[in-house]
Design a protein around this motif. Structure first.
Motif, short mmCIF file in Angstrom:
data_model
loop_
_atom_site.label_atom_id
_atom_site.label_comp_id
_atom_site.label_asym_id
_atom_site.label_seq_id
_atom_site.Cartn_x
_atom_site.Cartn_y
_atom_site.Cartn_z
N LEU A 25 0.83 -1.20 0.00
CA LEU A 25 0.00 0.00 0.00
C LEU A 25 0.87 1.26 0.00
CD1 LEU A 25 -2.75 1.34 0.16
CD2 LEU A 25 -2.66 1.10 2.67
N ILE A 26 1.96 1.22 0.75
CA ILE A 26 2.85 2.38 0.81
C ILE A 26 3.45 2.68 -0.56
CG2 ILE A 26 5.01 3.27 1.77
CD1 ILE A 26 4.37 1.83 4.35
N GLU A 27 3.86 1.61 -1.26
CA GLU A 27 4.44 1.80 -2.59
C GLU A 27 3.42 2.39 -3.57
OE1 GLU A 27 7.82 -1.74 -2.74
OE2 GLU A 27 5.70 -2.23 -3.13
N LEU A 28 2.17 1.92 -3.50
CA LEU A 28 1.13 2.46 -4.36
C LEU A 28 0.88 3.94 -4.07
CD1 LEU A 28 -1.44 -0.48 -4.39
CD2 LEU A 28 0.00 0.29 -6.28
N VAL A 29 0.86 4.28 -2.79
CA VAL A 29 0.65 5.68 -2.41
C VAL A 29 1.78 6.55 -2.93
CG1 VAL A 29 0.56 7.28 -0.46
CG2 VAL A 29 -0.76 5.16 -0.40
N MET A 30 3.03 6.06 -2.86
CA MET A 30 4.18 6.82 -3.34
C MET A 30 4.09 7.04 -4.85
SD MET A 30 6.05 7.74 -0.87
CE MET A 30 7.48 8.27 -1.82
N VAL A 31 3.67 6.02 -5.60
CA VAL A 31 3.52 6.17 -7.04
C VAL A 31 2.48 7.23 -7.38
CG1 VAL A 31 2.73 5.02 -9.14
CG2 VAL A 31 4.29 3.84 -7.59
N ILE A 32 1.34 7.19 -6.65
CA ILE A 32 0.28 8.17 -6.88
C ILE A 32 0.77 9.57 -6.57
CG2 ILE A 32 -1.98 8.95 -6.11
CD1 ILE A 32 -2.69 5.99 -5.66
N VAL A 33 1.53 9.72 -5.50
CA VAL A 33 2.05 11.04 -5.12
C VAL A 33 3.00 11.57 -6.19
CG1 VAL A 33 3.54 12.27 -3.49
CG2 VAL A 33 1.76 10.71 -2.65
N ILE A 34 3.89 10.70 -6.68
CA ILE A 34 4.85 11.11 -7.71
C ILE A 34 4.13 11.53 -8.99
CG2 ILE A 34 6.70 10.29 -9.22
CD1 ILE A 34 7.64 8.53 -6.88
N MET A 35 3.12 10.75 -9.38
CA MET A 35 2.37 11.08 -10.59
C MET A 35 1.62 12.40 -10.43
SD MET A 35 0.88 7.33 -11.72
CE MET A 35 0.02 8.04 -13.12
N SER A 36 1.10 12.65 -9.24
CA SER A 36 0.38 13.90 -8.98
C SER A 36 1.32 15.10 -9.08
CB SER A 36 -0.28 13.86 -7.60
OG SER A 36 -1.21 12.80 -7.52
N VAL A 37 2.52 14.94 -8.52
CA VAL A 37 3.51 16.03 -8.58
C VAL A 37 3.90 16.31 -10.03
CG1 VAL A 37 5.86 16.70 -7.98
CG2 VAL A 37 4.38 15.63 -6.27
N MET A 38 4.13 15.26 -10.80
CA MET A 38 4.51 15.44 -12.21
C MET A 38 3.40 16.12 -13.00
SD MET A 38 6.47 11.84 -12.99
CE MET A 38 6.74 12.30 -14.71
N ALA A 39 2.15 15.72 -12.72
CA ALA A 39 1.03 16.34 -13.41
C ALA A 39 0.90 17.81 -13.04
CB ALA A 39 -0.26 15.60 -13.08
N ALA A 40 1.13 18.12 -11.76
CA ALA A 40 1.03 19.51 -11.30
C ALA A 40 2.08 20.39 -11.96
CB ALA A 40 1.18 19.57 -9.78
N ILE A 41 3.21 19.79 -12.33
CA ILE A 41 4.27 20.55 -12.98
C ILE A 41 4.04 20.68 -14.48
CG2 ILE A 41 6.75 20.54 -13.54
CD1 ILE A 41 7.22 19.18 -10.85
N THR A 42 3.65 19.59 -15.13
CA THR A 42 3.57 19.59 -16.59
C THR A 42 2.30 20.21 -17.15
OG1 THR A 42 2.64 17.34 -16.55
CG2 THR A 42 5.03 17.55 -16.77
N ILE A 43 1.16 20.04 -16.48
CA ILE A 43 -0.09 20.55 -17.02
C ILE A 43 -0.08 22.07 -17.15
CG2 ILE A 43 -2.57 20.83 -16.55
CD1 ILE A 43 -2.60 17.97 -15.53
#
Length: 202
Positions: free
Chosen positions: A23-41
């Motif tokens: 579960l921790i690994e899944l949460v980390m992946v979601i957090v990383i993807m959210s940060v990348m989206a916040a930067i690129t969009i």
């Protein structure tokens, strides 16, 4: 000779299945993807806005040159009438390619431009007259915006060039009220005169 023994021959079924994500690994992946989206969009949106306003500016300048060529050939004044309320402008007296019974109207508020036409000032009205010599007959300016990106086009009476100023706005706008947060560079573009002689006509 002692035969080799396969240690995994009698391993329990399912013992070789890949380890699942925790579960921790899944949460980390979601957090990383959210940060990348916040930067690129936002960067993508900003690039799209720059493309839109630059395309609209090029269209306006091309139509000014085309109208100057028409005026020069006819030895008569021709007018471009801007309508900031409707985000469009009309090439007065030039036939629409869609409806020959009407003047040619260029819609800036829809695709492929999708920009806001703001702060149009040409004397007492929103018209840019071009003399029979293909020269600007009046000074004025207009601003094209998309999001926080804007371009101001400055026309000078009798001049054969227009000045384009890059602007950054404090917030997006869809009317004539714009607040500039910073100004970028400026550049010149040929209008009327020799530039109009190279332009096509409808």
């Amino acid at each position: 000779m002692t035969p080799r023994t396969n240690k995994n021959a009698h391993a329990p079924a399912g013992s070789h299945r890949p380890r699942a994500f925790t579960l921790i690994e899944l949460v980390m992946v979601i957090v990383i993807m959210s940060v990348m989206a916040a930067i690129t969009i936002p960067r993508f949106a900003s690039a799209s806005n720059r493309y839109r306003v630059d395309a609209a500016v090029q269209q306006i300048l091309a139509d000014v040159n085309m109208t100057a060529a028409v005026a020069n050939r006819a030895s008569a004044t021709r007018t471009i009438s801007f309508d900031p309320d409707s985000d469009n402008y009309t090439l007065v007296g030039q036939t629409s390619p869609v409806n020959p019974a009407e003047d040619w109207v260029i819609e800036l508020g829809v695709e492929p431009f999708g920009v806001n036409l703001a702060r149009v000032t040409f004397g007492a009205d929103d018209d840019l007259p071009i003399s029979g010599h293909g020269l600007l007959a009046e000074s004025g300016e207009l601003t094209v915006t998309a999001g926080r990106t804007a371009r101001k086009i400055i026309f000078t009476q009798g001049s054969t060039s227009a000045t384009i100023e890059d602007l950054n706005l404090t917030e997006p706008t869809d009317d004539d009220t714009i607040v500039v947060s910073s100004s970028g560079g400026t550049r010149s573009a040929a209008v009327g005169g020799a530039a109009s002689a190279m332009s096509g006509t409808p």
